[in-house]
Design a protein around this motif. Structure first.
Motif, PDB file in Angstrom:
ATOM      1  N   VAL A 439       0.837  -1.206   0.000  1.00 42.82           N
ATOM      2  CA  VAL A 439       0.000   0.000   0.000  1.00 42.82           C
ATOM      3  C   VAL A 439       0.870   1.255   0.000  1.00 42.82           C
ATOM      4  O   VAL A 439       0.580   2.235  -0.703  1.00 42.82           O
ATOM      5  CB  VAL A 439      -0.938  -0.011   1.223  1.00 42.82           C
ATOM      6  N   GLY A 440       1.979   1.239   0.763  1.00 42.70           N
ATOM      7  CA  GLY A 440       2.883   2.383   0.735  1.00 42.70           C
ATOM      8  C   GLY A 440       3.479   2.611  -0.641  1.00 42.70           C
ATOM      9  O   GLY A 440       3.586   3.759  -1.098  1.00 42.70           O
ATOM     10  N   GLY A 441       3.850   1.515  -1.329  1.00 41.18           N
ATOM     11  CA  GLY A 441       4.374   1.655  -2.683  1.00 41.18           C
ATOM     12  C   GLY A 441       3.343   2.204  -3.653  1.00 41.18           C
ATOM     13  O   GLY A 441       3.646   3.065  -4.494  1.00 41.18           O
ATOM     14  N   LEU A 442       2.110   1.723  -3.540  1.00 40.09           N
ATOM     15  CA  LEU A 442       1.047   2.253  -4.394  1.00 40.09           C
ATOM     16  C   LEU A 442       0.810   3.735  -4.127  1.00 40.09           C
ATOM     17  O   LEU A 442       0.531   4.508  -5.055  1.00 40.09           O
ATOM     18  CB  LEU A 442      -0.239   1.453  -4.164  1.00 40.09           C
ATOM     19  N   HIS A 443       0.923   4.107  -2.866  1.00 40.83           N
ATOM     20  CA  HIS A 443       0.770   5.529  -2.526  1.00 40.83           C
ATOM     21  C   HIS A 443       1.856   6.366  -3.188  1.00 40.83           C
ATOM     22  O   HIS A 443       1.593   7.439  -3.736  1.00 40.83           O
ATOM     23  CB  HIS A 443       0.810   5.688  -1.005  1.00 40.83           C
ATOM     24  N   VAL A 444       3.089   5.874  -3.157  1.00 41.49           N
ATOM     25  CA  VAL A 444       4.196   6.602  -3.785  1.00 41.49           C
ATOM     26  C   VAL A 444       3.974   6.734  -5.279  1.00 41.49           C
ATOM     27  O   VAL A 444       4.212   7.798  -5.881  1.00 41.49           O
ATOM     28  CB  VAL A 444       5.532   5.896  -3.482  1.00 41.49           C
ATOM     29  N   ILE A 445       3.487   5.661  -5.914  1.00 39.25           N
ATOM     30  CA  ILE A 445       3.359   5.650  -7.371  1.00 39.25           C
ATOM     31  C   ILE A 445       2.161   6.458  -7.841  1.00 39.25           C
ATOM     32  O   ILE A 445       2.262   7.269  -8.772  1.00 39.25           O
ATOM     33  CB  ILE A 445       3.256   4.192  -7.873  1.00 39.25           C
ATOM     34  N   THR A 483       1.289   3.582   5.239  1.00 39.41           N
ATOM     35  CA  THR A 483       1.943   2.275   5.328  1.00 39.41           C
ATOM     36  C   THR A 483       1.699   1.633   6.683  1.00 39.41           C
ATOM     37  O   THR A 483       1.318   0.456   6.779  1.00 39.41           O
ATOM     38  CB  THR A 483       3.458   2.426   5.083  1.00 39.41           C
ATOM     39  N   LEU A 484       1.932   2.395   7.751  1.00 41.39           N
ATOM     40  CA  LEU A 484       1.750   1.846   9.092  1.00 41.39           C
ATOM     41  C   LEU A 484       0.281   1.548   9.382  1.00 41.39           C
ATOM     42  O   LEU A 484      -0.035   0.568  10.068  1.00 41.39           O
ATOM     43  CB  LEU A 484       2.302   2.814  10.134  1.00 41.39           C
ATOM     44  N   SER A 485      -0.617   2.384   8.887  1.00 34.40           N
ATOM     45  CA  SER A 485      -2.039   2.131   9.121  1.00 34.40           C
ATOM     46  C   SER A 485      -2.457   0.815   8.483  1.00 34.40           C
ATOM     47  O   SER A 485      -3.203   0.018   9.090  1.00 34.40           O
ATOM     48  CB  SER A 485      -2.883   3.284   8.563  1.00 34.40           C
ATOM     49  N   THR A 486      -1.987   0.563   7.266  1.00 40.20           N
ATOM     50  CA  THR A 486      -2.287  -0.716   6.617  1.00 40.20           C
ATOM     51  C   THR A 486      -1.680  -1.875   7.390  1.00 40.20           C
ATOM     52  O   THR A 486      -2.312  -2.921   7.590  1.00 40.20           O
ATOM     53  CB  THR A 486      -1.747  -0.710   5.174  1.00 40.20           C
ATOM     54  N   PHE A 487      -0.440  -1.697   7.842  1.00 41.29           N
ATOM     55  CA  PHE A 487       0.240  -2.734   8.612  1.00 41.29           C
ATOM     56  C   PHE A 487      -0.523  -3.060   9.890  1.00 41.29           C
ATOM     57  O   PHE A 487      -0.786  -4.233  10.200  1.00 41.29           O
ATOM     58  CB  PHE A 487       1.661  -2.262   8.932  1.00 41.29           C
ATOM     59  N   VAL A 488      -0.899  -2.040  10.645  1.00 40.73           N
ATOM     60  CA  VAL A 488      -1.585  -2.261  11.921  1.00 40.73           C
ATOM     61  C   VAL A 488      -2.959  -2.875  11.687  1.00 40.73           C
ATOM     62  O   VAL A 488      -3.370  -3.816  12.393  1.00 40.73           O
ATOM     63  CB  VAL A 488      -1.696  -0.941  12.712  1.00 40.73           C
ATOM     64  N   LEU A 489      -3.689  -2.356  10.704  1.00 43.50           N
ATOM     65  CA  LEU A 489      -5.011  -2.906  10.416  1.00 43.50           C
ATOM     66  C   LEU A 489      -4.905  -4.377  10.023  1.00 43.50           C
ATOM     67  O   LEU A 489      -5.732  -5.209  10.443  1.00 43.50           O
ATOM     68  CB  LEU A 489      -5.669  -2.092   9.306  1.00 43.50           C
ATOM     69  N   SER A 490      -3.876  -4.733   9.267  1.00 45.60           N
ATOM     70  CA  SER A 490      -3.678  -6.129   8.867  1.00 45.60           C
ATOM     71  C   SER A 490      -3.352  -6.998  10.080  1.00 45.60           C
ATOM     72  O   SER A 490      -3.833  -8.132  10.191  1.00 45.60           O
ATOM     73  CB  SER A 490      -2.554  -6.225   7.834  1.00 45.60           C
ATOM     74  N   CYS A 491      -2.537  -6.474  10.999  1.00 47.39           N
ATOM     75  CA  CYS A 491      -2.224  -7.225  12.218  1.00 47.39           C
ATOM     76  C   CYS A 491      -3.480  -7.530  13.018  1.00 47.39           C
ATOM     77  O   CYS A 491      -3.674  -8.657  13.509  1.00 47.39           O
ATOM     78  CB  CYS A 491      -1.233  -6.439  13.083  1.00 47.39           C
ATOM     79  N   ILE A 492      -4.351  -6.521  13.148  1.00 52.11           N
ATOM     80  CA  ILE A 492      -5.567  -6.707  13.947  1.00 52.11           C
ATOM     81  C   ILE A 492      -6.522  -7.671  13.260  1.00 52.11           C
ATOM     82  O   ILE A 492      -7.066  -8.597  13.882  1.00 52.11           O
ATOM     83  CB  ILE A 492      -6.245  -5.354  14.200  1.00 52.11           C
ATOM     84  N   LEU A 493      -6.729  -7.479  11.963  1.00 52.16           N
ATOM     85  CA  LEU A 493      -7.636  -8.367  11.245  1.00 52.16           C
ATOM     86  C   LEU A 493      -7.109  -9.798  11.239  1.00 52.16           C
ATOM     87  O   LEU A 493      -7.898 -10.760  11.265  1.00 52.16           O
ATOM     88  CB  LEU A 493      -7.829  -7.857   9.812  1.00 52.16           C
ATOM     89  N   GLN A 494      -5.797  -9.947  11.213  1.00 49.90           N
ATOM     90  CA  GLN A 494      -5.207 -11.278  11.291  1.00 49.90           C
ATOM     91  C   GLN A 494      -5.608 -11.977  12.590  1.00 49.90           C
ATOM     92  O   GLN A 494      -5.894 -13.177  12.611  1.00 49.90           O
ATOM     93  CB  GLN A 494      -3.687 -11.165  11.199  1.00 49.90           C
TER      94      GLN A 494
END
Length: 867
Positions: A439-445, A483-494
């Motif tokens: 998601v961070g890479g997509l944001h950059v691009i 990037t971190l928001s996606t990471f944290v949200l993925s951790c919680i949903l996991q």
């Protein structure tokens, strides 16, 4: 029938409350010192004290409804034209009434916890009640001797009152202050439990478990109050934002930070009997910060649009805070031998340590906000010079701190308790990390093409190495946040997916398994839901990096470009009601093809009782992706020429959505189980007769209030001027940076920054500064000249020289100390404790997810048994 003398009766009621509070304190202490038969008297004394305060609140409410302007507080904060809703809000609209409301809520909490403790924590009960009574005594003495809400004026009563501050005549203010007060006052209950534990020496997890629900309740209300305050600021103040690091905002934010730290560290003590001293310290500090916040708001020591006027009650608060420090410190030192933990943290790579890191960051943020908030007072006390610490300085440091806290929010729940291995942790973090980087890479691009660039150049407050580093960090903060928001949200949903999968192994469908999971482990998954809400709010905060502002002066029929839209000015219209005169400017929003999308109507309201304080009523056109925020600065009554400021604010609605999710998660975490509900119903049946008696008493009091005289007719609103000020036009980033640092010095407004103040003095000063910028003067030179002419308090950012350098050095020193502490603890714990568990059995992630599922199922079964 004879009329009730409300001022006399109200003061007498407060005196009776003081007497019953002193009596209850005495018998509670007696019960705690080996006379258990006095406990019943202490309970009834607590109920009586709360009832007298309730009666005082009802009397003051009747005085407002009856327009009893003999009472100074009623005359100052109401008038005959105010509707009932705002008359109710006037109860807490000023200093005297807010203190009474504070005490009334304290009575509600005291009554609730006294009833709740029946049959529970018998040894702690008397000292909890005694602590609550000590808080009662302070506020009752404060009201009776320094801030009596029933005090009368000298001479005849005025025909009409001065009216409530126009800024407070907003529906959010009917619920925002009570929510904050519920949060502030509520921390007195867990504080009572920790004091009781220290006095009795029962310092295990008894007081922590007993205060669990009583900590979640004020934390939830404080969270609601902060969110509602953001909404009120966004809609009512008309400056285009929702958080300005105002001292009163900070006064509410600081106890929230410490309370959040306690809620996390308390789990460690419950599970492994660790961090006992730390938890006692955090709870004492949380309550202290609520008192300190009340002091900041009501002492008049700080300048704020939210604060009350300067008064003499500050000295009472200073003495009380000193008393709290001495008592808490003495109790902790006395019980220090019993506070030693039974176990120790085994490893830096453990959930306990990550919770401790979370605590350090939260406490560090609180200390930073505390120093920045009080630095103007410290500077004035030490060198007789007042400085201003504004939003640019706060944002410079709090953005990096906030991102670190967000990272820990994701990692903490995935680390094993006691001792984990790096390999297991990496396996647990792999999928969330990959998703975050994608998601961070997509944001950059693609971000720039969507108007959400990954890098937003941030102003450097000073040309120093730390200044360049912080400027770069704020520049990359948008992409780091996504990037971190996606990471944290993925951790919680996991975690939700894994827990649901465990339930599905027992034959449940996925939806039923998810509901069963959240029902069986409400505290855990309620906490995860709170974290989801915080992640969503972070995304909304990130949107502020992409704000776009547009300003123009228009005549009817003219348009201005706002991003991909156009705004057409159609003309003004004046309306009037009994309370105010309203001047609207009607604008039409057009798309790129010229099609009409809707009508917008920002306004200025001129209140009858405060014609010198016109309020800015913004118009907000919202959707999930952005707000179009329209502010009317001026309207010329002759030419109908208007000046407007329009702000495009991406993602701001996700702040409010995240707030709702956060509140839902908090409610889920403290929602009682079926077993608890049945026990409560049985207890309610036992006390049903007494409750009826209380209800009859309240009804009689209300009946007496209806005998008060009705109000006479309304007065006519005076005429006012429709030309409020001149326009604000900021032409380039250099101007915006300079004007955001310089505060208006006209002496009439709230010392707003020149980039938002619309008074005539500010307009002239902007013109003068523009001419100097055009003559090749740098913003730094002009800021130095402004500081030299008007003083350090005229600049929103402290200088990087002399004594002011202290405030810059504190965060750097704190970070250095934290690094040294981590190094020392790492060396100390490197060889401590047990060997790490086998990789295939480590909770959190192992060679096989089946082992993790087995561990999770066992833990869920244990949680269900505990409930």
């Amino acid at each position: 029938m004879p009329q009730i003398d409300v001022p006399l009766f109200g003061t007498l009621t407060l005196c009776l409350a003081l007497v019953t509070a002193a009596y209850t304190f005495a018998v509670s202490v007696g019960a705690g010192r080996g006379r258990p038969h006095l406990l019943t008297a202490a309970r009834y004394g607590a109920y009586a004290t709360s009832a007298f305060v309730l009666l005082a609140v009802l009397l003051l409410a009747w005085a407002f409804q009856a327009h009893d302007f003999r009472i100074r507080y009623v005359a100052r904060y109401s008038d005959r034209s105010m509707p009932l809703g705002y008359l109710i809000a006037s109860l807490w609209g000023g200093q005297d009434g807010s203190l009474l409301w504070w005490t009334f809520l304290l009575g509600g909490y005291t009554t609730a916890v006294t009833r709740w403790m029946r049959g529970r924590v018998e040894r702690l009960q008397p000292w909890v009640i005694a602590t609550q009574m000590s808080v009662f005594l302070f506020f009752l003495v404060l009201m009776l001797f320094a801030s009596n809400p029933f005090a009368t004026g000298i001479g005849a009563a005025p025909i009409d009152g001065e009216g409530l501050n126009p800024l407070l005549q907003n529906y959010w203010m009917v619920i925002h202050p009570p929510s904050l007060y519920m949060g502030f006052v509520g921390w007195s209950v867990p504080f009572g439990f920790v004091v009781a534990a220290l006095i009795t020496g029962r310092l295990g997890d008894e007081w922590v478990k007993a205060s669990r629900i009583w900590s979640l309740i004020p934390w939830t209300f404080l969270s609601i109050g902060l969110i509602l305050g953001c909404v009120w600021s966004y809609e009512e103040l008309g400056w285009g934002g929702y958080w300005a690091w105002d001292p009163v905002e900070n006064a509410s934010f600081m106890p929230w930070l410490v309370g959040t730290a306690y809620l996390h560290s308390a789990m460690v003590q419950e599970r492994y009997a660790l961090l006992r001293v730390w938890n006692v310290f955090l709870m004492c500090l949380t309550f202290f910060m609520t008192i300190f916040g009340t002091f900041l708001t009501r002492s008049g020591a700080i300048a704020s649009v939210h604060a009350f006027s300067r008064s003499d009650i500050g000295q009472y608060f200073v003495w009380y805070m000193g008393f709290l420090i001495i008592v808490c410190a003495a109790l902790i030192i006395w019980r220090l031998p019993k506070l030693k933990a039974e176990h120790k943290i085994q490893s830096l790579l453990s959930r306990e340590f990550f919770f401790l890191l979370n605590n350090w960051v939260l406490l560090g943020m609180m200390i930073f906000v505390l120093i920045a908030t009080t630095f103007p007072m410290i500077s004035e006390a030490l060198r007789g010079q007042t400085v201003t610490v504004g939003p640019p300085f706060y944002n410079e440091w709090m953005v990096p701190f906030g991102l670190v806290l967000l990272l820990l929010t994701g990692i903490g729940p995935l680390v094993s308790w006691r001792k984990a291995t790096g390999r297991n942790l990496m396996r647990a973090l792999m999928i969330p990390a990959i998703l975050g980087l994608v998601v961070g890479g997509l944001h950059v691009i693609f971000g720039a093409g969507l108007g959400l660039p990954a890098y937003v150049p941030a102003e450097q407050l000073y040309d120093t190495i730390p200044g360049h580093i912080l400027g770069f960090l704020r520049g990359v903060a948008p992409v780091v946040s996504t990037t971190l928001s996606t990471f944290v949200l993925s951790c919680i949903l996991q975690e939700f997916v894994r827990g649901t999968r465990v339930r599905m192994r027992k034959g449940e469908s996925a939806p039923k398994a998810l509901l069963s999971l959240m029902s069986r482990a409400r505290r855990r998954y309620g906490g995860y839901t709170v974290h989801i809400g915080i992640v969503i709010m972070y995304l909304g905060f990130t949107g502020a990096a992409w704000d776009q502002e547009y300003e123009a002066a228009l005549r009817p029929g003219e348009t201005m470009q706002v991003g991909d839209f156009q705004v057409r000015y159609d003309g003004p219209q004046t309306l009037q009601d009994p309370n105010k005169r309203m001047i609207f400017a009607f604008l039409t929003l057009l798309d790129s093809d010229g099609n009409e999308l809707g009508t917008m109507a920002p306004a200025k309201f001129i209140y009858r009782t405060h014609p010198e304080m016109p309020t800015t009523e913004v118009y907000i056109r919202s959707n999930l992706f952005e707000d179009i925020y329209v502010i009317m600065s001026t309207v010329d009554p002759t030419s109908q020429r208007g000046t407007f400021r329009v702000v495009e604010r991406p993602l701001v609605n996700w702040i409010w959505i995240g707030g709702l999710v956060l509140v839902f998660g908090a409610l889920l975490a403290m929602w009682p189980t079926k077993k608890q509900v049945l026990a409560r119903l049985a207890e309610e049946r036992e006390h049903k007769r007494r409750a009826k008696a209380v209800g009859v008493g309240v009804a009689l009091v209300l009946l007496l209030g209806s005998l008060l005289p009705a109000s006479p007719g309304l007065a006519q609103a005076p005429p006012g001027s429709e030309h409020f000020s001149s326009s604000i036009v900021i032409r380039d980033p250099a101007e915006r940076q300079l004007f955001s640092h310089l505060l208006c010095q006209c002496g009439d407004c709230e010392r707003d920054p020149l980039n938002s103040c619309d008074c005539g003095w500010a307009q002239d000063k902007r013109s003068e500064l523009r001419a100097l910028l055009a003559a090749n003067h740098t913003p730094e030179e002009l800021e130095a000249q402004y500081r030299a002419r008007f003083g350090a308090a005229a600049i929103s950012v402290p200088s990087d020289s002399g004594f002011d350098r202290t405030i810059w050095a504190v965060p750097v020193g704190a970070i250095a100390l934290a690094a040294v502490g981590l190094f020392w603890m790492g060396r100390r714990w490197r060889h401590r404790g047990e060997e790490p568990p086998p990789a295939d059995k480590a909770p959190g992630s192992g060679r096989s997810d089946t082992h993790y599922d087995d561990k999770l199922e066992a833990e869920l079964d244990k949680l269900e048994g505990d409930q």
